[in-house]
Design an enzyme around this catalytic site. Structure first.
Site, mmCIF file in Angstrom:
data_model
loop_
_atom_site.group_PDB
_atom_site.id
_atom_site.type_symbol
_atom_site.label_atom_id
_atom_site.label_comp_id
_atom_site.label_asym_id
_atom_site.label_seq_id
_atom_site.Cartn_x
_atom_site.Cartn_y
_atom_site.Cartn_z
ATOM 1 N N SER A 1 0.800 -1.223 0.000
ATOM 2 C CA SER A 1 0.000 0.000 0.000
ATOM 3 C C SER A 1 0.833 1.275 0.000
ATOM 4 O O SER A 1 0.325 2.341 -0.342
ATOM 5 C CB SER A 1 -0.947 0.018 1.205
ATOM 6 O OG SER A 1 -0.226 -0.093 2.419
ATOM 7 N N ASP B 1 -2.352 8.852 7.326
ATOM 8 C CA ASP B 1 -3.355 8.070 8.040
ATOM 9 C C ASP B 1 -2.678 7.209 9.106
ATOM 10 O O ASP B 1 -1.528 7.459 9.464
ATOM 11 C CB ASP B 1 -4.223 7.249 7.073
ATOM 12 C CG ASP B 1 -3.446 6.160 6.336
ATOM 13 O OD1 ASP B 1 -2.298 5.845 6.729
ATOM 14 O OD2 ASP B 1 -3.986 5.612 5.348
ATOM 15 N N HIS C 1 0.234 5.177 6.873
ATOM 16 C CA HIS C 1 0.971 5.646 5.700
ATOM 17 C C HIS C 1 1.479 7.081 5.835
ATOM 18 O O HIS C 1 0.781 7.935 6.389
ATOM 19 C CB HIS C 1 0.078 5.547 4.459
ATOM 20 C CG HIS C 1 -0.473 4.176 4.243
ATOM 21 N ND1 HIS C 1 -1.738 3.819 4.659
ATOM 22 C CD2 HIS C 1 0.077 3.074 3.681
ATOM 23 C CE1 HIS C 1 -1.953 2.546 4.353
ATOM 24 N NE2 HIS C 1 -0.866 2.069 3.761
#
Length: 364
Positions: free
Chosen positions: A39, A328, A331
């Site tokens: 991700s 977040d 990340h």
């Protein structure tokens, strides 16, 4: 005299074109850029999967023209590196790329993916490292078809850069999630790192066998410093969780050793290690040097440190996003991604990379 006149004419034409406002397009430093990861660099491959690990909703992409599947408010590290390498466009996701677009490279990264096959399974569908390598093999077949033969394709692919950033989820969504996985009961941190590196090496050798020659292997960042880790395991909400970071360092040390071994084993290839952990620690230790004021709270998230629930659809993020290290619960922000990417491309310290940075890798 004739040679002099020819040079004079060429210079005159060049000056005339510049005067008329024409811009001469520079070629990128490498013909293509292939990206493997999770991700941290996924740019939309999970959008079409049955997965919780998706970022195709607002406020993701708030500083990027809207959500694309990137787990950031803006650019990821590979987006920044794509710009630094001189590409006109960002490298397309495997799920959307078509035709001759593949000649500039492909992004195979998938959120929740790991080196081990089972990693991230609790989040739903994802494309594991081995699955990403299989997708690359399909791309190679297309490159051969476009360029005409295997020899031409091999000559083309050997000049490209291959960025691999795997392993984070093998800790975050496997080893340190005992309610879903048994690996922490089966392996010590040292044994687990050895298992991961063995599997990692197998996939790199597969990439090598399919034409890859320039490898940038990105180490695991300081996962124990993420808002999620702080929310769950830090008493003061500021001190990083050492048991997680310690395991991450063990993996990274094994990765450096593998880089040495692979460089010795493949004289026609170049492998380099990108010290994301060190760069990240430096940012957290010296935030003001990078323009940050917040190092331990998510810009978009819920609960303690904004890390107990990650950024939800429609949730209003912080306004001063460039001052936050974390976007977040897990990340980095686009600003942090930019700082890390720049140090990967052009090392500020000898410890940033081993043995060379990405700008040097591109020149080989």
């Amino acid at each position: 005299m004739e040679s002099y006149l020819r040079k004079w004419c060429l210079v005159s034409v060049w000056v005339l074109l510049l005067g008329l406002g024409f811009k001469v397009k520079a070629e990128p430093q490498v013909p293509c850029y292939f990206i493997f990861g999770d991700s941290l660099v996924d740019n939309g491959n999970n959008n079409r999967l049955r997965s919780i690990a998706r970022a195709d909703y607002f406020p993701y992409g708030i500083d990027f023209g809207g959500p694309t599947g990137r787990f950031s408010n803006g650019r990821t590290t590979v987006d920044v590196l794509t710009e630094l390498l001189g590409f006109d466009n960002y490298i397309p996701a495997y799920s959307t790329v078509s035709g001759q677009e593949i000649l500039q490279g492909v992004n195979y990264a998938s959120a929740a993916a790991g080196i081990r096959e089972e990693t991230g399974a609790q989040l739903g569908q994802r494309i594991t490292f081995s699955g990403q390598v299989e997708n690359y093999k399909n791309t190679v077949a297309q490159v051969v078809e476009i360029l005409g033969d295997e020899y031409t394709a091999a000559d083309y692919l050997k000049r490209c850069i291959y960025s691999v950033g795997m392993g984070s989820n093998d800790y975050l969504n496997n080893y340190f999630m005992p309610q879903f996985y048994s690996t922490s009961r089966q392996y010590t941190p040292e044994q687990y790192a050895d298992d991961l590196i063995s599997r990692y090496r197998d996939q790199l050798n597969a990439l090598y066998n399919y034409g890859a020659r320039k490898f940038a292997l990105v180490g695991i960042g300081a996962i124990g410093c993420s808002p999620n880790a702080l929310a769950q395991g830090s008493q003061d909400g500021t001190t990083c969780v050492e048991r997680i970071n310690s395991a991450n360092r063990i993996f990274n040390n094994r990765l450096i050793s593998m880089v040495q071994q692979l460089n010795n084993a493949h004289s026609d290839a170049s492998f380099t290690y990108i010290n994301a952990y060190g760069a990240f620690q430096d940012i957290i230790a010296n935030p003001s040097a990078y323009g940050f004021t917040n190092t331990n709270t998510a810009c978009c998230g819920i609960g303690r440190n904004g890390g107990q629930l990650t950024c939800l659809p429609g949730e209003p993020p912080c306004l001063n996003r460039d001052e936050y290290v974390f976007w977040d619960a897990f990340h980095p922000s686009a600003a942090a991604n930019t700082a890390i990417a720049k140090r990967s491309y052009n090392a500020q310290r000898s410890s940033d990379v081993y043995p060379i940075d990405i700008s040097q890798l591109a020149q080989l």
